[in-house]
Design a protein around this motif. Structure first.
Motif, PDB file in Angstrom:
ATOM      1  N   SER A   1       0.840  -1.204   0.000  1.00 49.61           N
ATOM      2  CA  SER A   1       0.000   0.000   0.000  1.00 49.61           C
ATOM      3  C   SER A   1       0.869   1.246   0.000  1.00 49.61           C
ATOM      4  N   LYS A   2       0.262   2.350  -0.439  1.00 53.78           N
ATOM      5  CA  LYS A   2       0.940   3.644  -0.442  1.00 53.78           C
ATOM      6  C   LYS A   2       0.110   4.617   0.379  1.00 53.78           C
ATOM      7  N   LYS A   3       0.792   5.381   1.195  1.00 49.53           N
ATOM      8  CA  LYS A   3       0.165   6.452   1.968  1.00 49.53           C
ATOM      9  C   LYS A   3       0.830   7.761   1.551  1.00 49.53           C
ATOM     10  N   LYS A   4       0.444   8.835   2.206  1.00 53.03           N
ATOM     11  CA  LYS A   4       0.999  10.135   1.864  1.00 53.03           C
ATOM     12  C   LYS A   4       2.500  10.225   2.167  1.00 53.03           C
ATOM     13  N   LYS A   5       2.914   9.703   3.328  1.00 53.91           N
ATOM     14  CA  LYS A   5       4.305   9.856   3.758  1.00 53.91           C
ATOM     15  C   LYS A   5       5.116   8.568   3.726  1.00 53.91           C
ATOM     16  N   ASN A   6       4.500   7.439   3.430  1.00 57.52           N
ATOM     17  CA  ASN A   6       5.251   6.182   3.399  1.00 57.52           C
ATOM     18  C   ASN A   6       4.532   5.147   2.555  1.00 57.52           C
ATOM     19  N   CYS A   7       5.191   4.021   2.369  1.00 53.48           N
ATOM     20  CA  CYS A   7       4.553   2.897   1.699  1.00 53.48           C
ATOM     21  C   CYS A   7       4.951   1.614   2.414  1.00 53.48           C
ATOM     22  N   ILE A   8       4.070   0.633   2.337  1.00 52.53           N
ATOM     23  CA  ILE A   8       4.281  -0.660   2.967  1.00 52.53           C
ATOM     24  C   ILE A   8       4.703  -1.634   1.870  1.00 52.53           C
ATOM     25  N   VAL A   9       5.818  -2.311   2.099  1.00 52.97           N
ATOM     26  CA  VAL A   9       6.330  -3.263   1.118  1.00 52.97           C
ATOM     27  C   VAL A   9       6.597  -4.602   1.785  1.00 52.97           C
ATOM     28  N   ALA A  10       6.594  -5.641   0.973  1.00 52.41           N
ATOM     29  CA  ALA A  10       6.979  -6.975   1.433  1.00 52.41           C
ATOM     30  C   ALA A  10       8.250  -7.356   0.686  1.00 52.41           C
ATOM     31  N   ILE A  11       9.287  -7.653   1.469  1.00 50.37           N
ATOM     32  CA  ILE A  11      10.560  -8.090   0.918  1.00 50.37           C
ATOM     33  C   ILE A  11      10.907  -9.390   1.609  1.00 50.37           C
ATOM     34  N   LYS A  12      11.099 -10.430   0.813  1.00 53.13           N
ATOM     35  CA  LYS A  12      11.339 -11.774   1.350  1.00 53.13           C
ATOM     36  C   LYS A  12      10.199 -12.143   2.285  1.00 53.13           C
ATOM     37  N   ASP A  13      10.473 -12.426   3.557  1.00 48.45           N
ATOM     38  CA  ASP A  13       9.412 -12.833   4.489  1.00 48.45           C
ATOM     39  C   ASP A  13       8.976 -11.710   5.418  1.00 48.45           C
ATOM     40  N   GLY A  14       9.367 -10.476   5.151  1.00 47.14           N
ATOM     41  CA  GLY A  14       9.045  -9.384   6.067  1.00 47.14           C
ATOM     42  C   GLY A  14       8.246  -8.284   5.408  1.00 47.14           C
ATOM     43  N   ARG A  15       7.532  -7.540   6.260  1.00 51.37           N
ATOM     44  CA  ARG A  15       6.805  -6.339   5.816  1.00 51.37           C
ATOM     45  C   ARG A  15       7.474  -5.141   6.445  1.00 51.37           C
ATOM     46  N   TYR A  16       7.656  -4.103   5.635  1.00 53.88           N
ATOM     47  CA  TYR A  16       8.360  -2.923   6.103  1.00 53.88           C
ATOM     48  C   TYR A  16       7.630  -1.662   5.666  1.00 53.88           C
ATOM     49  N   SER A  17       7.749  -0.638   6.469  1.00 58.50           N
ATOM     50  CA  SER A  17       7.237   0.681   6.122  1.00 58.50           C
ATOM     51  C   SER A  17       8.433   1.526   5.701  1.00 58.50           C
ATOM     52  N   LEU A  18       8.419   1.987   4.458  1.00 57.38           N
ATOM     53  CA  LEU A  18       9.505   2.811   3.938  1.00 57.38           C
ATOM     54  C   LEU A  18       9.002   4.231   3.743  1.00 57.38           C
ATOM     55  N   ASP A  19       9.799   5.218   4.178  1.00 55.90           N
ATOM     56  CA  ASP A  19       9.404   6.592   3.920  1.00 55.90           C
ATOM     57  C   ASP A  19       9.594   6.906   2.440  1.00 55.90           C
ATOM     58  N   ASN A  20       9.096   8.046   2.019  1.00 52.61           N
ATOM     59  CA  ASN A  20       9.121   8.382   0.599  1.00 52.61           C
ATOM     60  C   ASN A  20      10.537   8.527   0.047  1.00 52.61           C
ATOM     61  N   LEU A  21      11.484   8.945   0.864  1.00 51.74           N
ATOM     62  CA  LEU A  21      12.864   9.081   0.421  1.00 51.74           C
ATOM     63  C   LEU A  21      13.451   7.723   0.059  1.00 51.74           C
ATOM     64  N   LEU A  22      13.202   6.718   0.885  1.00 49.89           N
ATOM     65  CA  LEU A  22      13.675   5.367   0.596  1.00 49.89           C
ATOM     66  C   LEU A  22      12.952   4.790  -0.613  1.00 49.89           C
ATOM     67  N   ALA A  23      11.628   4.963  -0.674  1.00 47.89           N
ATOM     68  CA  ALA A  23      10.843   4.403  -1.770  1.00 47.89           C
ATOM     69  C   ALA A  23      11.248   5.016  -3.106  1.00 47.89           C
ATOM     70  N   GLU A  24      11.607   6.290  -3.083  1.00 48.67           N
ATOM     71  CA  GLU A  24      12.009   6.962  -4.314  1.00 48.67           C
ATOM     72  C   GLU A  24      13.360   6.443  -4.832  1.00 48.67           C
ATOM     73  N   ALA A  25      14.187   5.920  -3.944  1.00 47.59           N
ATOM     74  CA  ALA A  25      15.513   5.420  -4.330  1.00 47.59           C
ATOM     75  C   ALA A  25      15.452   4.030  -4.947  1.00 47.59           C
ATOM     76  N   ILE A  26      14.330   3.325  -4.776  1.00 48.12           N
ATOM     77  CA  ILE A  26      14.202   1.963  -5.288  1.00 48.12           C
ATOM     78  C   ILE A  26      13.586   2.012  -6.683  1.00 48.12           C
ATOM     79  N   ILE A  27      14.372   1.624  -7.671  1.00 45.75           N
ATOM     80  CA  ILE A  27      13.925   1.616  -9.065  1.00 45.75           C
ATOM     81  C   ILE A  27      13.460   0.203  -9.406  1.00 45.75           C
ATOM     82  N   VAL A  28      12.207   0.099  -9.879  1.00 44.98           N
ATOM     83  CA  VAL A  28      11.635  -1.213 -10.216  1.00 44.98           C
ATOM     84  C   VAL A  28      11.328  -1.271 -11.701  1.00 44.98           C
TER      85      VAL A  28
END
Length: 70
Positions: free
Chosen positions: A43-70
């Motif tokens: 999911s995406k929110k205004k200030k962060n997004c929730i991602v699943a990587i391997k077996d974990g769920r993480y909340s990444l702020d927009n700065l981190l999410a912007e650095a990940i190119i998919v």
């Protein structure tokens, strides 16, 4: 496209980590987020997004999410 531009409920492959900050790069690597790894945007929110990587769920702020190119 970066993770902020991606659609929720889809799985993507990390193409690149676009950052000059070694601490940020090391943090993402510890989470298991590196080139070639699948990442699911839950999911995406205004200030962060929730991602699943391997077996974990993480909340990444927009700065981190912007650095990940998919």
């Amino acid at each position: 496209m970066n993770l902020l531009e991606a659609e929720p409920n889809n799985t993507y492959t990390v193409q690149e980590i676009n950052t000059e900050d070694e601490d940020m790069n090391a943090f993402l690597f510890r989470l298991g987020c590196y080139t070639g790894e699948p990442i699911t945007l839950i999911s995406k929110k205004k200030k962060n997004c929730i991602v699943a990587i391997k077996d974990g769920r993480y909340s990444l702020d927009n700065l981190l999410a912007e650095a990940i190119i998919v």
